[in-house]
Design a protein around this motif. Structure first.
Motif, PDB file in Angstrom:
ATOM      1  N   TYR A   1     -28.346  12.066  14.317  1.00  0.00           N
ATOM      2  CA  TYR A   1     -27.144  12.308  13.519  1.00  0.00           C
ATOM      3  C   TYR A   1     -27.356  13.563  12.666  1.00  0.00           C
ATOM      4  CZ  TYR A   1     -25.743   7.667  14.954  1.00  0.00           C
ATOM      5  OH  TYR A   1     -25.387   6.571  15.714  1.00  0.00           O
ATOM      6  N   PHE A   2     -26.364  14.446  12.711  1.00  0.00           N
ATOM      7  CA  PHE A   2     -26.424  15.710  11.975  1.00  0.00           C
ATOM      8  C   PHE A   2     -25.276  15.782  10.981  1.00  0.00           C
ATOM      9  CE2 PHE A   2     -29.617  17.989  14.377  1.00  0.00           C
ATOM     10  CZ  PHE A   2     -29.550  17.435  15.647  1.00  0.00           C
ATOM     11  N   CYS A   3     -25.616  16.059   9.735  1.00  0.00           N
ATOM     12  CA  CYS A   3     -24.618  16.367   8.735  1.00  0.00           C
ATOM     13  C   CYS A   3     -24.376  17.878   8.764  1.00  0.00           C
ATOM     14  CB  CYS A   3     -25.124  15.932   7.354  1.00  0.00           C
ATOM     15  SG  CYS A   3     -23.952  16.101   6.022  1.00  0.00           S
ATOM     16  N   ALA A   4     -23.136  18.295   8.571  1.00  0.00           N
ATOM     17  CA  ALA A   4     -22.833  19.727   8.644  1.00  0.00           C
ATOM     18  C   ALA A   4     -21.689  20.070   7.711  1.00  0.00           C
ATOM     19  CB  ALA A   4     -22.479  20.132  10.078  1.00  0.00           C
ATOM     20  N   LEU A   5     -21.645  21.324   7.326  1.00  0.00           N
ATOM     21  CA  LEU A   5     -20.524  21.795   6.525  1.00  0.00           C
ATOM     22  C   LEU A   5     -20.024  23.124   7.049  1.00  0.00           C
ATOM     23  CD1 LEU A   5     -21.112  24.335   4.354  1.00  0.00           C
ATOM     24  CD2 LEU A   5     -22.490  22.609   3.254  1.00  0.00           C
ATOM     25  N   SER A   6     -18.777  23.405   6.726  1.00  0.00           N
ATOM     26  CA  SER A   6     -18.187  24.674   7.099  1.00  0.00           C
ATOM     27  C   SER A   6     -17.338  25.188   5.952  1.00  0.00           C
ATOM     28  CB  SER A   6     -17.326  24.515   8.348  1.00  0.00           C
ATOM     29  OG  SER A   6     -16.767  25.757   8.713  1.00  0.00           O
ATOM     30  N   SER A   7     -17.661  26.400   5.545  1.00  0.00           N
ATOM     31  CA  SER A   7     -16.881  27.044   4.490  1.00  0.00           C
ATOM     32  C   SER A   7     -15.848  27.964   5.127  1.00  0.00           C
ATOM     33  CB  SER A   7     -17.805  27.818   3.547  1.00  0.00           C
ATOM     34  OG  SER A   7     -18.648  26.941   2.863  1.00  0.00           O
TER      35      SER A   7
ATOM     36  N   GLY B   1     -17.188  27.310  -3.059  1.00  0.00           N
ATOM     37  CA  GLY B   1     -15.839  26.900  -2.706  1.00  0.00           C
ATOM     38  C   GLY B   1     -15.760  25.431  -2.323  1.00  0.00           C
ATOM     39  N   TYR B   2     -14.860  25.166  -1.397  1.00  0.00           N
ATOM     40  CA  TYR B   2     -14.582  23.780  -1.014  1.00  0.00           C
ATOM     41  C   TYR B   2     -14.758  23.630   0.496  1.00  0.00           C
ATOM     42  CZ  TYR B   2     -12.672  23.927  -5.677  1.00  0.00           C
ATOM     43  OH  TYR B   2     -12.521  24.102  -7.028  1.00  0.00           O
ATOM     44  N   PRO B   3     -15.954  23.279   0.914  1.00  0.00           N
ATOM     45  CA  PRO B   3     -16.210  23.214   2.351  1.00  0.00           C
ATOM     46  C   PRO B   3     -15.593  21.986   3.000  1.00  0.00           C
ATOM     47  CG  PRO B   3     -18.116  22.426   1.156  1.00  0.00           C
ATOM     48  CD  PRO B   3     -17.139  22.934   0.112  1.00  0.00           C
ATOM     49  N   SER B   4     -15.477  22.034   4.311  1.00  0.00           N
ATOM     50  CA  SER B   4     -15.213  20.838   5.102  1.00  0.00           C
ATOM     51  C   SER B   4     -16.557  20.239   5.498  1.00  0.00           C
ATOM     52  CB  SER B   4     -14.415  21.196   6.364  1.00  0.00           C
ATOM     53  OG  SER B   4     -13.131  21.645   6.020  1.00  0.00           O
ATOM     54  N   LEU B   5     -16.600  18.932   5.601  1.00  0.00           N
ATOM     55  CA  LEU B   5     -17.858  18.238   5.877  1.00  0.00           C
ATOM     56  C   LEU B   5     -17.729  17.431   7.163  1.00  0.00           C
ATOM     57  CD1 LEU B   5     -18.620  16.987   2.255  1.00  0.00           C
ATOM     58  CD2 LEU B   5     -19.553  18.999   3.393  1.00  0.00           C
ATOM     59  N   PHE B   6     -18.822  17.377   7.910  1.00  0.00           N
ATOM     60  CA  PHE B   6     -18.804  16.734   9.226  1.00  0.00           C
ATOM     61  C   PHE B   6     -20.087  15.923   9.434  1.00  0.00           C
ATOM     62  CE2 PHE B   6     -15.354  19.465  10.625  1.00  0.00           C
ATOM     63  CZ  PHE B   6     -15.556  20.627   9.917  1.00  0.00           C
ATOM     64  N   TRP B   7     -19.939  14.909  10.257  1.00  0.00           N
ATOM     65  CA  TRP B   7     -21.094  14.264  10.865  1.00  0.00           C
ATOM     66  C   TRP B   7     -20.949  14.406  12.381  1.00  0.00           C
ATOM     67  CZ3 TRP B   7     -25.628  12.625   9.110  1.00  0.00           C
ATOM     68  CH2 TRP B   7     -25.758  12.380   7.732  1.00  0.00           C
TER      69      TRP B   7
END
Lengths: 111, 117
Positions: A88-94, A29-35
């Motif tokens: 620093y952490f990269c993260a995603l949420s579906s 799908g299309y996740p949201s992305l975060f730092w």
């Protein structure tokens, strides 16, 4: 399942240097992305975010652009300061609300 | 954004005992999450806690070891049971803030640093 691959550290820079931390992701799908950023001795703070392709998140001089074609969300800052020393952490949420984190990159900026 | 507090901020416990961590939010939220951050590692989701239902645990985490309560929309507890040195970690709670434009953005508490001797 969802996953995030992040450039391994540690990264050591001099003040005013250019910083890039690479982050790529795998998701349905299309996740949201975060730092997120974790300063020494402190909790986790949201640094910036992007919710759809080509969005650019920015905060405190940091930027990251959501690139769907390369499944990437690289973090950049043009001129770092000693106070940018952190993990620093990269993260995603579906769509299931869960956050998947990368391994984290430790950045040390020397005066 | 939500303001989240955790108690205790740190503790040192003996193996075989248990520690209960409290997480308090300054607004009502539907979803709360518990994470573990082992030394030098990234964050791993332990479970999702919704009010009025049992927590949903991730693979590798079980209710007997990590019982969770969620009595209302502003509070949750995580208990780490039968402690061993491998449980030494930072435990963080987070909330999904429905007030943000990104529905799945999460805000984190300051964490509880647990050391097991």
């Amino acid at each position: 399942g969802d996953s995030v691959t992040q450039m391994e550290g540690p990264v050591t820079l001099s003040e005013e240097a250019f910083l890039t931390i690479n982050c790529t992701y795998t998701a349905t799908g299309y996740p949201s992305l975060f730092w997120y950023v974790q300063y020494p001795g402190e909790g986790l703070q949201l640094l910036l975010k992007a919710t759809k392709a080509d969005d650019k998140g920015s905060n405190k001089g940091f930027e990251a652009t959501y690139r769907k074609e390369t499944t990437s969300f690289h973090l950049e800052k043009g001129s770092v300061q000693v106070s940018d020393s952190a993990v620093y952490f990269c993260a995603l949420s579906s769509n299931d609300y869960k956050l998947s984190f990368g391994a984290g990159t430790t950045v040390t900026v020397r005066a | 954004s939500a303001v989240i507090s955790q108690k205790p901020s740190r503790d040192i416990c003996q193996r075989g005992t248990s520690l209960t961590i409290q997480c308090q939010v300054d607004s009502q939220v539907t979803m709360m999450f518990w994470y573990r951050q082992q030394p030098g590692q990234s964050l791993t989701l332990i479970a999702t806690a919704n009010q009025g239902s049992e927590a949903t645990y991730e693979s590798g985490f079980v209710i007997d070891k990590f019982p969770i309560s969620r009595p209302n929309l502003t509070f949750s507890t995580l208990t780490v049971s039968n402690l061993s040195p491998e449980d030494s970690s930072i435990y963080l709670c987070s909330v999904e803030d429905p007030g943000t434009e990104t529905y799945n953005e999460q805000f984190f508490g300051p964490g509880t640093r647990l050391t097991v001797l």
